[in-house]
Scaffold this active site. Structure first.
Site, PDB file in Angstrom:
ATOM      1  N   HIS A 163       1.088  -1.055  -0.353  1.00 50.08           N
ATOM      2  CA  HIS A 163      -0.258   0.069  -0.071  1.00 50.08           C
ATOM      3  C   HIS A 163       0.386   1.039  -0.354  1.00 50.08           C
ATOM      4  O   HIS A 163       2.120   1.196   0.557  1.00 50.08           O
ATOM      5  CB  HIS A 163      -0.929  -0.257   0.935  1.00 50.08           C
ATOM      6  CG  HIS A 163      -1.286   1.409   1.371  1.00 50.08           C
ATOM      7  ND1 HIS A 163      -1.221   2.527   2.410  1.00 50.08           N
ATOM      8  CD2 HIS A 163      -3.439   0.939   1.215  1.00 50.08           C
ATOM      9  CE1 HIS A 163      -3.147   2.865   2.039  1.00 50.08           C
ATOM     10  NE2 HIS A 163      -3.752   2.082   1.875  1.00 50.08           N
TER      11      HIS A 163
ATOM     12  N   ASP B 245       2.548  -5.163   7.985  1.00 50.15           N
ATOM     13  CA  ASP B 245       1.769  -4.359   8.129  1.00 50.15           C
ATOM     14  C   ASP B 245       0.665  -5.053   8.324  1.00 50.15           C
ATOM     15  O   ASP B 245      -0.044  -5.744   6.783  1.00 50.15           O
ATOM     16  CB  ASP B 245       2.285  -3.553   6.478  1.00 50.15           C
ATOM     17  CG  ASP B 245       0.956  -2.525   6.093  1.00 50.15           C
ATOM     18  OD1 ASP B 245      -0.567  -2.942   6.650  1.00 50.15           O
ATOM     19  OD2 ASP B 245       0.638  -1.889   4.702  1.00 50.15           O
TER      20      ASP B 245
ATOM     21  N   GLN C 267      -4.290  -5.511   6.599  1.00 52.99           N
ATOM     22  CA  GLN C 267      -5.153  -6.340   5.860  1.00 52.99           C
ATOM     23  C   GLN C 267      -5.547  -7.762   6.843  1.00 52.99           C
ATOM     24  O   GLN C 267      -6.644  -8.868   6.258  1.00 52.99           O
ATOM     25  CB  GLN C 267      -5.157  -6.450   4.163  1.00 52.99           C
ATOM     26  CG  GLN C 267      -5.657  -5.727   3.905  1.00 52.99           C
ATOM     27  CD  GLN C 267      -7.026  -5.028   3.484  1.00 52.99           C
ATOM     28  OE1 GLN C 267      -8.123  -5.387   4.289  1.00 52.99           O
ATOM     29  NE2 GLN C 267      -7.142  -3.566   3.554  1.00 52.99           N
TER      30      GLN C 267
ATOM     31  N   LYS D 144     -10.322  -0.950  10.120  1.00 49.50           N
ATOM     32  CA  LYS D 144     -10.837  -2.167   9.191  1.00 49.50           C
ATOM     33  C   LYS D 144     -11.541  -3.431   9.814  1.00 49.50           C
ATOM     34  O   LYS D 144     -11.467  -4.108   9.310  1.00 49.50           O
ATOM     35  CB  LYS D 144      -9.355  -2.328   8.029  1.00 49.50           C
ATOM     36  CG  LYS D 144      -8.985  -0.845   7.632  1.00 49.50           C
ATOM     37  CD  LYS D 144      -8.062  -1.279   6.765  1.00 49.50           C
ATOM     38  CE  LYS D 144      -6.950  -0.678   6.167  1.00 49.50           C
ATOM     39  NZ  LYS D 144      -8.370   0.083   4.921  1.00 49.50           N
TER      40      LYS D 144
ATOM     41  N   CYS E  51      -4.878   3.092  -3.314  1.00 47.79           N
ATOM     42  CA  CYS E  51      -3.300   2.949  -3.245  1.00 47.79           C
ATOM     43  C   CYS E  51      -2.503   2.023  -3.072  1.00 47.79           C
ATOM     44  O   CYS E  51      -1.445   1.835  -2.274  1.00 47.79           O
ATOM     45  CB  CYS E  51      -3.470   3.386  -1.543  1.00 47.79           C
ATOM     46  SG  CYS E  51      -4.670   5.510  -1.210  1.00 47.79           S
TER      47      CYS E  51
HETATM   48  C1  LIG Z   1      -2.695  -2.568   3.126  1.00 46.98           C
HETATM   49  C2  LIG Z   1      -2.476  -1.754   3.394  1.00 46.98           C
HETATM   50  N1  LIG Z   1      -1.820  -1.142   4.281  1.00 46.98           N
HETATM   51  C3  LIG Z   1      -2.035   0.169   5.086  1.00 46.98           C
HETATM   52  C4  LIG Z   1      -3.410   0.776   4.691  1.00 46.98           C
HETATM   53  C5  LIG Z   1      -3.310   2.056   5.022  1.00 46.98           C
HETATM   54  O1  LIG Z   1      -4.874   2.131   6.955  1.00 46.98           O
HETATM   55  P1  LIG Z   1      -5.009   3.561   6.946  1.00 46.98           P
HETATM   56  O2  LIG Z   1      -5.901   4.311   5.559  1.00 46.98           O
HETATM   57  O3  LIG Z   1      -6.163   3.266   8.051  1.00 46.98           O
HETATM   58  O4  LIG Z   1      -4.263   4.344   7.147  1.00 46.98           O
HETATM   59  C6  LIG Z   1      -4.760  -0.134   4.441  1.00 46.98           C
HETATM   60  C7  LIG Z   1      -6.042   0.780   3.811  1.00 46.98           C
HETATM   61  O5  LIG Z   1      -6.033   1.152   2.975  1.00 46.98           O
HETATM   62  C8  LIG Z   1      -4.463  -1.518   3.592  1.00 46.98           C
HETATM   63  O6  LIG Z   1      -4.773  -1.968   3.303  1.00 46.98           O
END
Ligand SMILES: Cc1ncc(COP(=O)(O)O)c(C=O)c1O
Ligand SMILES: Cc1ncc(COP(=O)(O)O)c(C=O)c1O
Lengths: 159, 421, 421, 159
Positions: free
Chosen positions: C135, C212, C215, C238, C378
């Site tokens: 991401h 990270d 998910q 999430k 993203c």
């Molecule tokens: C794999 C992953 N990393 C990071 C994020 C970023 O999360 P957040 O927008 O809650 O900071 C997301 C969510 O969109 C994600 O799916």
């Protein structure tokens, strides 16, 4: 909100404050014991809690591994002052091992753990500090001088 | 703050504290058998059912991640989120919504400016001017920046009566001053700081001015254009809003030049494996999924305050503060810190009891259902300058009453009877 | 993830989706006249009444600023706030609560590590290893750090079938690798990444590993000690929790050595006009008034998930994903990205329609009450590597059903009838 | 949730999708006009929206301040593609001033502002894009090629 004043008037309003400030604590707070400075102390430390600003100066002199003389001065809330005064009374004449065991007892007492009858005997009046358990933010006040003393002893013995 | 304006006096008759209190469920809570008297508003304010309802409504009806979603929930939550931004912009009279950045709290807003603007603009030999009555959150980020940049951190003085020492401006602000960062109202002394004058002096010297408005935006009309400030920081949780969300207002030209603070999510325009470019304002400073629900609830808090009228709120608190200063002063053993003249201060009253430690006083009052704050109030150097390490603090808001002030004064007397024999 | 364990199969019979759905008020909402089919869970999950209730309860009963307050409300809110931290620690099997830091979201957790740990530990000539399926929030902070430090950013490859290219580990991780920062599950491909293996390889090389888990933590059992990871980042929104709060887990020894991220408020031990010292973990990383209400509500979300059982949740989603992959594959013009084998992936299914642009598809589905996400998710560089710039994505959670998958497939056919003539 | 499938079956399910995708838009989307490249163009630009990945290549040749030839190719959603095709049809033969006025009209149309009857006459079929107003996230798609063209003209005229 009206009539609040009269509703709570009189002197009964602070009822369960006695849970924390037992008579023995108020007594030590009002007349702290062993506040005279110690000449040529073996241990001479300052302990403080920056969050409430409580500060104590703890001194003592050892004779044959026993605490011969102790002096504690400082400022703090009723709990930390009474606790320091109770500590000063307890440690006098005790061996460093006995003192460290007592510190351990009081730590467990304040954490709400069980202490043995023998431990309770050693603590005596100090068991009154256990009332602070109900007021978690104040536990630090009760422990301040004890933790300081323990650290100082540990360091002294390690020398 | 034209509290003598006849139009406003008329409106203030409609400032119905009983009706306001009915909006705050927590105010009917019993504490140790007594109805709560909540006098810790400078730490955080209570939450009306309208704001709680905005949260509930969000999660029950339109919860979805914002921006770029083509489905209905996402479109609705995006609109509600941006509408809340617009409400905040209007509330502080920001020229445009995109100069309002959502942060977690005042502290993050201040850190953001120190890290990005500060990083880019402060050089060795420059100086940063703050005051001696700042909250830690408006001290430490500048200490760190100054240390890192070999810049100088200078303090505007505070007089014995708690007012800003205006004479100290002359020696503090000079041509090497890059930023003047000051509180609008002290969270310890209640002192209101003359921002217009400081802004003029800062701009004259070619510096920018940042205002820590954590204690002012909730309590008085604040107009960033009238004050002529470059940055303004505040927290929703002190103005009827939820925890976890704050605001950074910045002049658009400054925000546009600043590097981003955090990276990822909404703040991105384009990413390749090698490099990235940034989105436009305000998103450039909003990395990751924002605090959507709390932003929307902040909009509801702003609506509530706007409906009451910030002039009326200020007037109500001025009246209450005057009464409280007067009543507390009657207690012989109690010394109030900060200005005695109520017109120079807001409804934050710190005091010291000559015989009872603040923590013991706080505990004794709590037993009577009265919530005050005790300690250093995150302003250690200031509190120490009064030769104490801790003080008790009562602070007011829209729902407080004179009879609650009476309860406080009576409660202190009770504590005296208990501790002093 | 022992989904073949007989004990667990028994329990999963009690995974009652109808009962779960009844806990989510939003699921009975009508969108364009149709009952909402919410398939945008990878963007944000919906909120059960237990979590909404935790928020309401907080504001109606115990709202107060935490830490160091001696009054009842402050004591209660502090306890509830710290209890929530303990719940999260237990949930991910962290050795102690103080290694759980509250942040705003996954993005902030990632930025925190890149800024503080990265700043202190990455030097010129070192390298940082991430994967090609990250991401943006786990790409850009490392790009920035690498650029600032003159370090190298290396990518683990992704195979055509969407799996991590294990062969690329050998060339990527070496003795100059300082950190391996990878997703646990791709938010585009659904690919589950072999963290245990990567942790072993990272540690062998003397590097630390960050995961990270945005998910993964919501969907499968995650045990930081079993995975042997050094940092883990995720977002409450999430995993049934509120917006505006996230978690950084860090190994205590690492967190203790790291410099603070932001300054002010709870993270301070002592301040003078000249200098400051820091509080202990976890407060060192929590500047200013925390997001108290949302932390407590996150505790309620963790309770909800724990009661369902993360094994059961994973099993439910595995079943649904297998069904969905199978049904969607029957659509001739649709191509699914990522692993076809459901056991290699979670319930995130991105797909491309050869004749309908994702946005048109998203709009057409929305008209039928079906919420999916469309765009680059993203993860621009990854999506581009499949030779498209945008994709449609359906993602599942505990309340989704096979008949909702049917609605999706049927909805795509409807869109085909509309757009293709 | 049961029976959802049948409940929404048939072809009537996408009813008000027609608000956005009017027949004229679907027509231009399916058969875009003026897609041939332009020889030696005076203006030759790429516009793109990184958020959805839509990308267009716009070329045109001017003769006496009028657009003599135009070619637009690219990829995007139905809205952005139809919008680009409608744009290509509109600008042919128009003076640069007329084109910029039309861009202004369409911007206002999509913002939900009123446009005059004369403006509507100039836009003709393009008014169909107004249906996008109800779908705020798609407004950018409708505007993409217009904004690109406007910027390109502005720059060209400034030279
Ligand atoms: C794999 C992953 N990393 C990071 C994020 C970023 O999360 P957040 O927008 O809650 O900071 C997301 C969510 O969109 C994600 O799916
Ligand atoms: C003057 C002032 N500045 C800054 C802060 C910090 O606000 P927060 O804790 O919401 O970041 C406070 C609140 O305690 C304050 O009173």
């Amino acid at each position: 909100m009206m009539g609040r004043n009269s509703e709570r008037g009189g002197t009964g309003g602070l009822g369960d404050l006695d849970d924390m400030y037992e008579a023995i604590i108020l007594d030590h707070y009002r007349s702290p014991r062993n506040t005279a400075p110690v000449d040529s102390p073996d241990v001479d430390i300052e302990v403080n809690n920056p969050f409430c600003g409580d500060e104590f100066h703890i001194q003592f002199r050892l004779e044959d591994d026993a605490i011969a003389e102790v002096g504690i001065t400082g400022r703090g809330c009723a709990i930390s002052q009474a606790s320091a005064s109770l500590l000063a009374e307890l440690v006098k004449g005790k061996s460093t091992g006995e003192v460290r065991a007592a510190v351990d007892s009081i730590r467990r007492l304040l954490k709400g753990e069980k202490i043995t009858d023998e431990e309770a005997d050693v603590l005596g009046d100090i068991e009154a500090l256990g009332g602070v358990r109900k007021f978690p933010v104040r536990i630090k006040c009760a422990l301040l001088s004890w933790v300081g003393l323990d650290d100082a002893l540990k360091e002294h013995l390690a020398r | 703050m034209s509290i003598s304006d006849p139009e406003i006096v008329t409106r203030s008759r409609r400032f119905d504290v009983d009706a306001i209190r009915a909006d705050f469920p927590i105010l009917s809570r019993k504490i140790n058998g007594q109805t709560l008297v909540y006098l810790d508003n400078a730490a955080t304010s209570q939450t009306p059912r309208q704001v709680i309802g905005a949260l509930t409504d969000y999660y029950e009806r339109m919860n979805a991640n914002v921006h770029r979603g083509v489905h209905t929930l996402s479109i609705e939550s995006t609109e509600a989120y941006e509408l809340a931004r617009t409400k905040v912009a209007t509330f502080i009279n920001a020229p445009e919504p995109e100069s309002v950045i959502w942060t977690r709290n005042t502290s993050e807003s201040l850190n953001l400016v120190a890290s990005t603007w500060g990083q880019a603009n402060v050089q060795a030999g420059d100086n940063i001017v703050i005051s001696a009555m700042e909250h830690h959150s408006n001290i430490v980020p500048w200490q760190q920046l100054a240390a890192k940049k070999n810049a100088e951190l200078r303090y505007l003085g505070v007089n014995a009566d708690g007012a800003l020492d205006l004479a100290s401006i002359d020696s503090a602000i000079d041509s090497r001053t890059k930023i003047v960062a000051v509180t609008h109202m002290s969270n310890v002394l209640g002192t209101v700081v003359p921002i217009v004058e400081l802004a003029r002096r800062a701009h004259q010297a070619g510096a920018v001015i940042l205002v820590d408005a954590a204690q002012s935006v909730p309590h008085m009309p604040v107009d960033v254009q009238a004050l002529d400030v470059d940055f303004l920081c505040f927290s929703a949780h002190k103005m009827l809003g939820p925890t976890g969300i704050g605001v950074l207002y910045g002049r658009k030209e400054l925000l546009e030049e600043m590097p981003p603070y955090m990276f990822g999510g909404d703040m991105i325009l384009e990413v390749t494996y090698e490099d990235a470019t940034w989105n436009d304002l305000p998103y450039k400073f909003e990395a990751g999924t924002p605090n959507i629900a709390d932003a929307i609830a902040t909009g509801a808090a702003v609506d509530y305050l706007t409906e009451l009228g910030m002039d009326n709120i200020w007037e109500h608190e001025q009246r209450l503060t005057a009464y409280a200063v007067n009543q507390i002063s009657k207690l012989e053993k109690v010394k109030i810190l900060g200005p005695k003249d109520p017109s120079l201060r807001g409804g934050v009253i710190s005091f010291i009891h000559e015989a009872i430690h603040p923590h013991d006083l706080g505990t004794a009052l709590d037993r009577q259902g009265i919530a005050i704050r005790t300690g250093h109030h995150c302003a250690m150097p200031l509190v120490r300058s009064f030769d104490v390490v801790a003080a008790a603090r009562a602070s007011f808001y829209i729902y407080n009453t004179e009879s609650e002030v009476d309860a406080l004064v009576n409660g202190i007397s009770e504590a005296e009877r208990y501790f002093i024999r």
